[in-house]
Scaffold this motif. Structure first.
Motif, PDB file in Angstrom:
ATOM      1  N   LEU A 107       0.826  -1.210   0.000  1.00 10.37           N
ATOM      2  CA  LEU A 107       0.000   0.000   0.000  1.00 10.37           C
ATOM      3  C   LEU A 107       0.860   1.259   0.000  1.00 10.37           C
ATOM      4  CD1 LEU A 107      -2.888  -0.898   2.481  1.00 10.37           C
ATOM      5  CD2 LEU A 107      -3.107  -0.403   0.036  1.00 10.37           C
ATOM      6  N   ALA A 108       1.933   1.260   0.800  1.00 10.82           N
ATOM      7  CA  ALA A 108       2.804   2.434   0.866  1.00 10.82           C
ATOM      8  C   ALA A 108       3.492   2.682  -0.472  1.00 10.82           C
ATOM      9  CB  ALA A 108       3.835   2.259   1.975  1.00 10.82           C
ATOM     10  N   VAL A 109       4.015   1.622  -1.067  1.00  9.98           N
ATOM     11  CA  VAL A 109       4.693   1.765  -2.360  1.00  9.98           C
ATOM     12  C   VAL A 109       3.697   2.182  -3.438  1.00  9.98           C
ATOM     13  CG1 VAL A 109       5.938   0.523  -4.183  1.00  9.98           C
ATOM     14  CG2 VAL A 109       6.507   0.123  -1.772  1.00  9.98           C
ATOM     15  N   SER A 110       2.516   1.563  -3.434  1.00 10.26           N
ATOM     16  CA  SER A 110       1.491   1.914  -4.422  1.00 10.26           C
ATOM     17  C   SER A 110       1.062   3.363  -4.281  1.00 10.26           C
ATOM     18  CB  SER A 110       0.272   1.001  -4.259  1.00 10.26           C
ATOM     19  OG  SER A 110       0.603  -0.346  -4.473  1.00 10.26           O
ATOM     20  N   SER A 111       0.921   3.817  -3.043  1.00 12.27           N
ATOM     21  CA  SER A 111       0.528   5.199  -2.798  1.00 12.27           C
ATOM     22  C   SER A 111       1.566   6.154  -3.361  1.00 12.27           C
ATOM     23  CB  SER A 111       0.349   5.425  -1.299  1.00 12.27           C
ATOM     24  OG  SER A 111       0.101   6.784  -1.016  1.00 12.27           O
ATOM     25  N   ARG A 112       2.842   5.851  -3.125  1.00  8.35           N
ATOM     26  CA  ARG A 112       3.898   6.723  -3.631  1.00  8.35           C
ATOM     27  C   ARG A 112       3.916   6.744  -5.157  1.00  8.35           C
ATOM     28  NH1 ARG A 112       8.398   3.870  -3.216  1.00  8.35           N
ATOM     29  NH2 ARG A 112       8.737   3.919  -5.463  1.00  8.35           N
ATOM     30  N   ARG A 113       3.659   5.604  -5.767  1.00  9.99           N
ATOM     31  CA  ARG A 113       3.677   5.495  -7.225  1.00  9.99           C
ATOM     32  C   ARG A 113       2.353   5.905  -7.853  1.00  9.99           C
ATOM     33  NH1 ARG A 113       7.348   1.578  -9.653  1.00  9.99           N
ATOM     34  NH2 ARG A 113       8.942   0.909  -8.175  1.00  9.99           N
ATOM     35  N   ARG A 118      -5.484   2.234  -8.796  1.00  5.60           N
ATOM     36  CA  ARG A 118      -5.839   1.009  -9.514  1.00  5.60           C
ATOM     37  C   ARG A 118      -6.133  -0.093  -8.504  1.00  5.60           C
ATOM     38  NH1 ARG A 118      -1.146   2.746 -12.181  1.00  5.60           N
ATOM     39  NH2 ARG A 118       0.052   0.897 -11.542  1.00  5.60           N
ATOM     40  N   TRP A 119      -6.998   0.228  -7.541  1.00  2.00           N
ATOM     41  CA  TRP A 119      -7.247  -0.652  -6.419  1.00  2.00           C
ATOM     42  C   TRP A 119      -7.905  -1.974  -6.821  1.00  2.00           C
ATOM     43  CZ3 TRP A 119     -12.388  -1.747  -6.140  1.00  2.00           C
ATOM     44  CH2 TRP A 119     -13.261  -0.835  -6.747  1.00  2.00           C
ATOM     45  N   TRP A 120      -8.548  -1.978  -8.005  1.00  2.00           N
ATOM     46  CA  TRP A 120      -9.259  -3.182  -8.407  1.00  2.00           C
ATOM     47  C   TRP A 120      -8.310  -4.273  -8.932  1.00  2.00           C
ATOM     48  CZ3 TRP A 120      -9.239   1.454 -11.012  1.00  2.00           C
ATOM     49  CH2 TRP A 120      -8.596   1.463 -12.254  1.00  2.00           C
ATOM     50  N   GLN A 121      -7.046  -3.913  -9.194  1.00  2.88           N
ATOM     51  CA  GLN A 121      -6.106  -4.903  -9.690  1.00  2.88           C
ATOM     52  C   GLN A 121      -5.607  -5.783  -8.544  1.00  2.88           C
ATOM     53  OE1 GLN A 121      -2.982  -2.813 -11.717  1.00  2.88           O
ATOM     54  NE2 GLN A 121      -4.266  -2.280 -13.480  1.00  2.88           N
ATOM     55  N   PRO A 122      -5.452  -7.072  -8.776  1.00  7.52           N
ATOM     56  CA  PRO A 122      -4.970  -7.963  -7.716  1.00  7.52           C
ATOM     57  C   PRO A 122      -3.578  -7.566  -7.253  1.00  7.52           C
ATOM     58  CG  PRO A 122      -5.768  -9.207  -9.619  1.00  7.52           C
ATOM     59  CD  PRO A 122      -5.710  -7.773 -10.036  1.00  7.52           C
ATOM     60  N   MET A 123      -3.338  -7.696  -5.940  1.00  5.44           N
ATOM     61  CA  MET A 123      -2.006  -7.435  -5.418  1.00  5.44           C
ATOM     62  C   MET A 123      -1.016  -8.398  -6.067  1.00  5.44           C
ATOM     63  SD  MET A 123      -0.655  -7.288  -1.481  1.00  5.44           S
ATOM     64  CE  MET A 123      -1.644  -5.853  -1.140  1.00  5.44           C
ATOM     65  N   GLY A 124       0.089  -7.871  -6.539  1.00  6.82           N
ATOM     66  CA  GLY A 124       1.098  -8.687  -7.189  1.00  6.82           C
ATOM     67  C   GLY A 124       1.039  -8.588  -8.704  1.00  6.82           C
ATOM     68  N   SER A 125       0.013  -7.925  -9.244  1.00  4.44           N
ATOM     69  CA  SER A 125      -0.099  -7.827 -10.693  1.00  4.44           C
ATOM     70  C   SER A 125       0.907  -6.833 -11.267  1.00  4.44           C
ATOM     71  CB  SER A 125      -1.524  -7.423 -11.093  1.00  4.44           C
ATOM     72  OG  SER A 125      -1.854  -6.156 -10.546  1.00  4.44           O
ATOM     73  N   ASP A 126       1.371  -5.892 -10.452  1.00  2.98           N
ATOM     74  CA  ASP A 126       2.390  -4.927 -10.873  1.00  2.98           C
ATOM     75  C   ASP A 126       3.737  -5.434 -10.358  1.00  2.98           C
ATOM     76  OD1 ASP A 126       4.164  -2.767 -11.126  1.00  2.98           O
ATOM     77  OD2 ASP A 126       2.537  -1.313 -11.013  1.00  2.98           O
ATOM     78  N   THR A 127       4.552  -5.945 -11.252  1.00  7.37           N
ATOM     79  CA  THR A 127       5.806  -6.577 -10.824  1.00  7.37           C
ATOM     80  C   THR A 127       6.783  -5.576 -10.223  1.00  7.37           C
ATOM     81  OG1 THR A 127       6.697  -6.364 -13.068  1.00  7.37           O
ATOM     82  CG2 THR A 127       5.604  -8.440 -12.492  1.00  7.37           C
ATOM     83  N   THR A 128       6.756  -4.337 -10.667  1.00  2.00           N
ATOM     84  CA  THR A 128       7.689  -3.347 -10.102  1.00  2.00           C
ATOM     85  C   THR A 128       7.372  -3.089  -8.632  1.00  2.00           C
ATOM     86  OG1 THR A 128       6.291  -1.497 -10.858  1.00  2.00           O
ATOM     87  CG2 THR A 128       8.056  -2.233 -12.336  1.00  2.00           C
ATOM     88  N   LEU A 165       7.832   1.352   6.325  1.00  4.39           N
ATOM     89  CA  LEU A 165       6.750   2.093   5.661  1.00  4.39           C
ATOM     90  C   LEU A 165       7.167   3.539   5.369  1.00  4.39           C
ATOM     91  CD1 LEU A 165       3.718   0.775   7.745  1.00  4.39           C
ATOM     92  CD2 LEU A 165       4.191   0.305   5.319  1.00  4.39           C
ATOM     93  N   ALA A 166       7.900   4.138   6.288  1.00  4.93           N
ATOM     94  CA  ALA A 166       8.384   5.501   6.059  1.00  4.93           C
ATOM     95  C   ALA A 166       9.390   5.525   4.914  1.00  4.93           C
ATOM     96  CB  ALA A 166       9.002   6.063   7.338  1.00  4.93           C
ATOM     97  N   VAL A 167      10.305   4.565   4.895  1.00 10.88           N
ATOM     98  CA  VAL A 167      11.320   4.507   3.836  1.00 10.88           C
ATOM     99  C   VAL A 167      10.680   4.201   2.487  1.00 10.88           C
ATOM    100  CG1 VAL A 167      13.335   3.209   3.014  1.00 10.88           C
ATOM    101  CG2 VAL A 167      13.214   3.946   5.404  1.00 10.88           C
ATOM    102  N   ALA A 168       9.578   3.440   2.485  1.00 16.21           N
ATOM    103  CA  ALA A 168       8.878   3.118   1.238  1.00 16.21           C
ATOM    104  C   ALA A 168       8.363   4.361   0.531  1.00 16.21           C
ATOM    105  CB  ALA A 168       7.715   2.169   1.519  1.00 16.21           C
TER     106      ALA A 168
END
Length: 255
Positions: A107-113, A118-128, A165-168
Motif C-alpha cells: 500500500l505504501a509503495v502503491s501510494s507513492r507510485r 488502480r485498487w481493483w487490480q490484484p495485489m502482485g499484478s504490478d511486478t515493479t 513504511l516511512a522509507v517506502a
C-alpha cells in the motif's frame, strides 16, 4: 561540514511554540544537510516531540519558519509535506493490525507510485511494486513475517515495519521518533543495525533515549533543554560537554 547551501535539506528558523503560558520550543534554529545522521536529545519535557510536530505540520509554530529543500513549508498540511519528501515514525506505532507487512508495504509503495488508484487490480499484478516490496521486506528483516498479521508480530518487528513504511515513501528527510522505545533488549540489535543501514541519500533526524543507539548512529547532535538549544556538535563533543553531563547524560561517557 560542507558550507554549500544547496546541501541543506531541512532548516528551521527561530521556531517558537507556546501553549498558554508555557514555551515548549524557544528560538530553535537547526540546519540539516543531505545525508545527515543527526540526533536530537534532551531530558523529558525538553521539547523534542513538540519540535518534530512542528517540522511535520502536526503543530503550527507560534513564531518562526520550517524550510524543506529551501521551500517554506511552515503553513503546509502534514500530507503535503510527506509528498515533498518529509516522513516520520512515531513513539507509538501507527500500523494496521489486520494487514500483513507485505500488504502494508504494498500500500505504501502503491501510494507513492500513485498506483493506489488502480485498487481493483490484484495485489502482485504490478511486478515493479512486488519487487520493491520484496526488497523492503529483506531490508527491514521481515521476510519470515511477510504474511503474518501485523498485530501478531513481535514488538521489535512492528517497529521495523513502521520504519520500512516511512522509507517506502522515498523521503529525502526521515524523522525517527524513538524507534527503540518499548523494544525488548533481545530485539534491540535489529533496530540498531537497521537504522545504521538506512539509505545514505536519506537525511535522518533521530529522537531517542537509548544512548547506545544515539551514539552508534549520529554524526552530529543537538541537545534541547527546556525548549532551547543548549549545544550542538559531534557525539564526542556532546559526550565531553560538562553542561550536557549535568542536565542529561550524567557522568556516563561514550566513545
Amino acid at each position: 561540514m560542507n558550507p554549500n547551501t544547496n546541501d541543506v535539506v531541512l532548516e528551521t528558523k527561530h521556531l517558537v511554540k507556546r501553549f498558554g503560558g508555557i514555551t515548549a520550543t524557544n528560538d530553535v534554529s537547526l540546519t540539516l544537510r543531505r545525508g545527515a545522521r543527526h540526533a536530537l536529545i534532551g531530558p523529558n519535557g525538553a521539547g523534542k516531540t513538540t519540535l518534530i510536530n512542528q517540522l511535520t505540520g502536526v503543530s503550527a509554530p507560534t513564531e518562526g519558519q520550517v524550510l524543506l529543500g529551501g521551500r517554506d513549508i511552515t503553513g503546509l498540511a502534514p500530507h503535503k509535506r510527506v509528498a515533498l519528501g518529509l516522513a516520520r515514525t512515531f513513539q507509538i506505532n501507527q500500523l494496521f493490525g489486520e494487514l500483513t507487512p507485505m500488504q502494508s508495504l504494498a500500500l505504501a509503495v502503491s501510494s507513492r507510485r500513485d498506483a493506489a488508484r488502480r485498487w481493483w487490480q490484484p495485489m502482485g499484478s504490478d511486478t515493479t511494486i512486488t519487487e520493491e516490496v520484496e526488497t523492503l521486506l529483506t531490508q527491514f528483516r521481515l521476510e519470515a513475517h511477510a504474511d503474518r498479521r501485523t498485530r501478531e508480530l513481535p514488538y521489535g518487528k512492528r517497529r521495523l515495519l513502521e520504519i520500512g513504511l516511512a522509507v517506502a515513501l522515498k523521503p529525502s528527510v526521515l524523522l525517527l521518533d524513538e524507534p527503540a522505545a518499548g523494544v525488548p533488549a533481545s530485539e534491540r540489535q535489529d533496530i540498531l543495525d537497521t537504522v545504521a543501514a538506512l539509505p545514505e541519500d536519506v537525511s535522518v533526524v533521530l529522537i531517542e533515549h537509548d544512548m547506545d543507539l544515539v551514539f552508534s548512529f549520529a554524526k552530529s547532535m543537538t541537545v534541547l533543554v527546556n525548549g532551547t538549544v543548549l549545544t550542538e556538535g559531534t557525539p564526542e563533543q556532546i559526550a565531553a560537554d560538562p553542561r550536557v553531563k549535568a542536565v542529561y547524560l550524567g557522568e556516563q561517557t561514550h566513545g
